[in-house]
Scaffold this active site. Sequence first.
Site, PDB file in Angstrom:
ATOM      1  N   LYS A  66       0.047  -5.751   6.022  1.00 43.14           N
ATOM      2  CA  LYS A  66      -0.031  -6.972   5.217  1.00 43.14           C
ATOM      3  C   LYS A  66       0.212  -8.250   6.029  1.00 43.14           C
ATOM      4  O   LYS A  66      -0.305  -9.311   5.678  1.00 43.14           O
ATOM      5  CB  LYS A  66       0.932  -6.901   4.031  1.00 43.14           C
ATOM      6  N   ASP A 103      -0.061  -9.590  -5.193  1.00 44.46           N
ATOM      7  CA  ASP A 103       1.106  -8.777  -5.584  1.00 44.46           C
ATOM      8  C   ASP A 103       2.058  -9.556  -6.501  1.00 44.46           C
ATOM      9  O   ASP A 103       2.416  -9.083  -7.581  1.00 44.46           O
ATOM     10  CB  ASP A 103       1.881  -8.313  -4.338  1.00 44.46           C
TER      11      ASP A 103
END
Length: 287
Positions: A66, A103
């Site tokens: 990420k 997210d």
Amino acid sequence: MKKWYAVLGDPVSHSKSPAMHEEWFRENGIDAGYVPVHVPAGEIGEAVAALKTLGASGWNVTVPHKQDIIRHLDRLDPLAREMQAVNTVRVLPDGKLLGLNTDGPGFVRSLEQGAGPDRKEEPVLIIGAGGAASGIALALVQAGYRSVSVCNRTVEKAERISSRTGGEALSLAEAEKRLGEYGTVIQTTPVGMSTGTPGLPIGLEHLSPDAVAADIVYSPLHTEFLTAAASKGCRIVDGLGMFVFQGALAFREWTGVMPDTEKMRDRLLTEMGYADVNRKTEKLFEK
Ligand code: ATR
């Protein structure tokens, strides 16, 4: 031509994202596919170059890429830039790569679906200060939540997040004592996860029965934290919603269509063996 998407990670074989996105493509009559791609740590650059050459239209990125993927992208949306973490990439019409983070916003959508959108004035406490906590904290502030505090075993890490949200940083012991001050309490540590430490990250003695308790863990669906909060009379929000909504927001980014999240949640619950359990426990937990 058929479009295609992927999730890059290590491990990735257990990911529920391919089945979820393929179902949404089918439901929406979109001619596209979605595949899991195993990319070991340190190889994300090669993977991105390969996906570009092979004409992928976008992809998701999971552990451990990420952060590492950022230097291989052309643009970042404001939240991904602030978080320095990307979970979704979209290939723009000019071939440039845009990195986003769905997210945190996915969690906020899930919280608002489970607890209602009118809780922005209630002080929020996040337990834990890892990457997930940081994304959720920033997304809550961006969505207009007035006060977002963080407690953590290592208080310095909580301070790093709260300095950006304007809230307080607390030790776990302080948080335990002051728990009654919070209207929303969000559990983001691996404590209570099937593969992690069992138990609770903090004692819930002072948790208000009017509070909403949310967890980001969804295996098990009802963690000890959620079960204990529910037994105090709190409304609870499990972690499956965050997974479904982060995917839905990526899907919308790629296709312009917001897919059916409720139907997907039911489908995943059935797959996970929770269909009956959930219906029964939802009744049990209803206030
Ligand atoms: P992620 O980035 O996926 O959110 P992480 O960075 O590993 O995960 O963060 C895990 C969080 O859970 C951290 O805040 C960690 O506390 P420390 O910062 O003190 O390490 C917290 N955590 C992990 N195990 C814990 C435990 N047994 N009790 C309390 N907190 C715990």
